[in-house]
Design a protein around this motif. Structure first.
Motif, short mmCIF file in Angstrom:
data_model
loop_
_atom_site.label_atom_id
_atom_site.label_comp_id
_atom_site.label_asym_id
_atom_site.label_seq_id
_atom_site.Cartn_x
_atom_site.Cartn_y
_atom_site.Cartn_z
N GLU A 84 18.36 -11.52 51.80
CA GLU A 84 18.43 -10.86 52.76
C GLU A 84 17.12 -10.73 53.66
O GLU A 84 15.90 -10.56 54.66
CB GLU A 84 19.42 -9.41 53.26
N ARG A 92 12.08 -12.28 61.27
CA ARG A 92 12.20 -11.06 61.72
C ARG A 92 11.12 -10.59 62.01
O ARG A 92 10.57 -9.79 62.87
CB ARG A 92 13.09 -9.97 61.39
N ARG A 102 21.93 -6.60 71.12
CA ARG A 102 22.59 -6.81 70.60
C ARG A 102 24.05 -6.94 71.86
O ARG A 102 24.46 -5.05 71.88
CB ARG A 102 23.77 -6.36 69.62
N ARG A 128 18.14 -2.46 69.72
CA ARG A 128 17.91 -2.14 68.51
C ARG A 128 16.48 -2.44 67.74
O ARG A 128 15.99 -4.24 67.96
CB ARG A 128 18.70 -2.92 67.01
N TYR A 135 13.58 -0.68 57.20
CA TYR A 135 13.63 -1.22 56.77
C TYR A 135 12.09 -2.42 56.53
O TYR A 135 12.50 -3.47 55.89
CB TYR A 135 13.71 -2.75 58.16
N ASP A 245 21.44 -1.08 62.95
CA ASP A 245 22.38 -2.08 61.77
C ASP A 245 23.98 -1.13 62.37
O ASP A 245 24.93 -2.17 62.36
CB ASP A 245 21.78 -2.18 60.76
#
Ligand code: IPM
Ligand code: MN
Length: 352
Positions: A84, A92, A102, A128, A135, A245
């Motif tokens: 991940e 990203r 999204r 988002r 993150y 998320d």
């Protein structure tokens, strides 16, 4: 000639991507554009085989493509975080894909768990932020493993990062041209009085440039309530990485499940990456039962972003005809068709 990098990835990722590529080939023939794909062997199997998650050279190569088409990342034999953080989040961040777009759209014929809600009620998009917040991996341990252990995980929010995301969301809301003309900032200004104060002030300032759009605000907990109770309220939502998320998994459920939910990691000035937002679903691997529609919708978003909006719209229309008239359920194994049959149905619907 579009250059598209393909990362099938883990689990069912390669199967759904194969259906997307089938649809891509058929769409390109109809719309008359040319493209070439290059496949990258990245993901859990490669990591277990070679110890390599994402070679630096691959990141530099991926920058050269018009877009990246990603299946799924996540392998049951690899500890959480390795793939991940090492693959998905690294791409990203390093490709500066600062928008995660999204759409939450209920297609005709798709079941939603929301009673008495239909396609006219569930049609909004979540923008988002995709490179900051919790993150970034800022933090650490003190006295790890002892009774005095301290763990800190920091949310980083920069004026530039917030502003570019908010501005993009206003532009996106304008482009959607939904009659509501409403952009809702979703945050938690009543508790996160530093980070979300920055979001709030930035949102207010940027909103002055968009008098045609209502600058609206919801706390994130209230947003979860409204998404279930009154989803028709929303047009476009802009939010932080972590909240985005979470609320987009809720969004995926009200639009019919992970089988249909797609997203784009967008760098408006660089290389963007498109993916079905569900995971690698390892238990279904190789069975031909996974739903490829989310991956096909991700392909439609990819084409829209690289400048083939007509092709993207054609695919979305074909998917809608397939959900309306053919596929029985969005869930793996319950579609009434195999993975590749669903891909074939979309291809057949492209001429419609
Ligand atoms: C998503 C996923 C990722 C995220 C994970 C796999 C790191 O849940 O794309 O929403 O949290 O962003
Ligand atoms: Mn997620």
């Amino acid at each position: 000639m579009y250059k598209i990098a393909v990362i099938g990835g883990d689990g069912t990722g390669p199967e759904v991507v194969a259906e997307g590529l089938k649809v891509l080939a058929a769409t390109a023939a109809i719309e008359g554009f040319q493209y070439e794909c290059r496949h990258y062997d990245l993901g859990g199997d490669r990591y277990l085989r070679t110890g390599e998650v994402l070679p630096d050279s691959a990141v530099d190569e991926l920058r050269q493509f018009h877009a990246i088409y990603l299946g799924a990342i996540g392998h049951p034999d690899v500890p959480p975080g390795v793939l991940e953080k090492g693959l998905l989040l690294r791409l990203r961040f390093e490709l500066d894909q600062y928008i995660n777009l999204r759409p939450v759209k209920l297609y005709p014929g798709v079941d939603t768990p929301l009673k008495d809600k239909g396609p006219e009620d569930i049609d909004f998009t979540v923008v988002r932020e995709n490179t900051e917040d919790l993150y970034v991996g800022a933090g650490g341990f003190m006295k790890k493993g002892t009774p005095d252990e301290v763990a800190v995980q920091e949310s980083i929010n920069t004026r530039k990062g917030v502003e570019r995301c908010v501005r993009w969301a206003f532009e996106h809301c304008r482009r959607r041209n939904n009659p509501k003309h409403r952009l809702t900032l979703v945050a938690k200004t009543n508790v996160l009085t530093y980070a979300h104060d920055l979001w709030w002030r930035t949102f207010q300032e940027v909103s002055k440039e968009y008098s045609d759009i209502e600058a609206d605000y919801n706390h994130v907990d209230a947003c979860c309530m409204w998404m279930v109770k009154n989803p028709e309220y929303y047009d476009t939502i802009v939010t932080t990485n972590m909240f985005g998320d979470i609320i987009t998994d809720l969004g995926a459920m009200i639009q019919g499940g992970m089988g249909i939910a797609a997203g784009g990691n967008i760098n408006p000035e660089g290389t963007s990456m498109f993916e079905p937002i569900g995971g690698s679903a390892p238990k279904y691997t190789g069975k031909g039962v996974i739903n490829p529609l989310a991956a096909i919708c991700a392909l439609a978003m990819l084409l829209d972003t690289i400048g083939e909006a007509k092709a993207g719209a054609r695919i979305e229309k074909a998917v809608q005809s397939v959900t309306a008239t053919k596929v029985k359920s969005m869930s793996a194994g319950k579609m009434g068709y195999s993975t590749s049959e669903v891909g074939d149905l979309v291809v057949a619907g492209l001429e419609g």
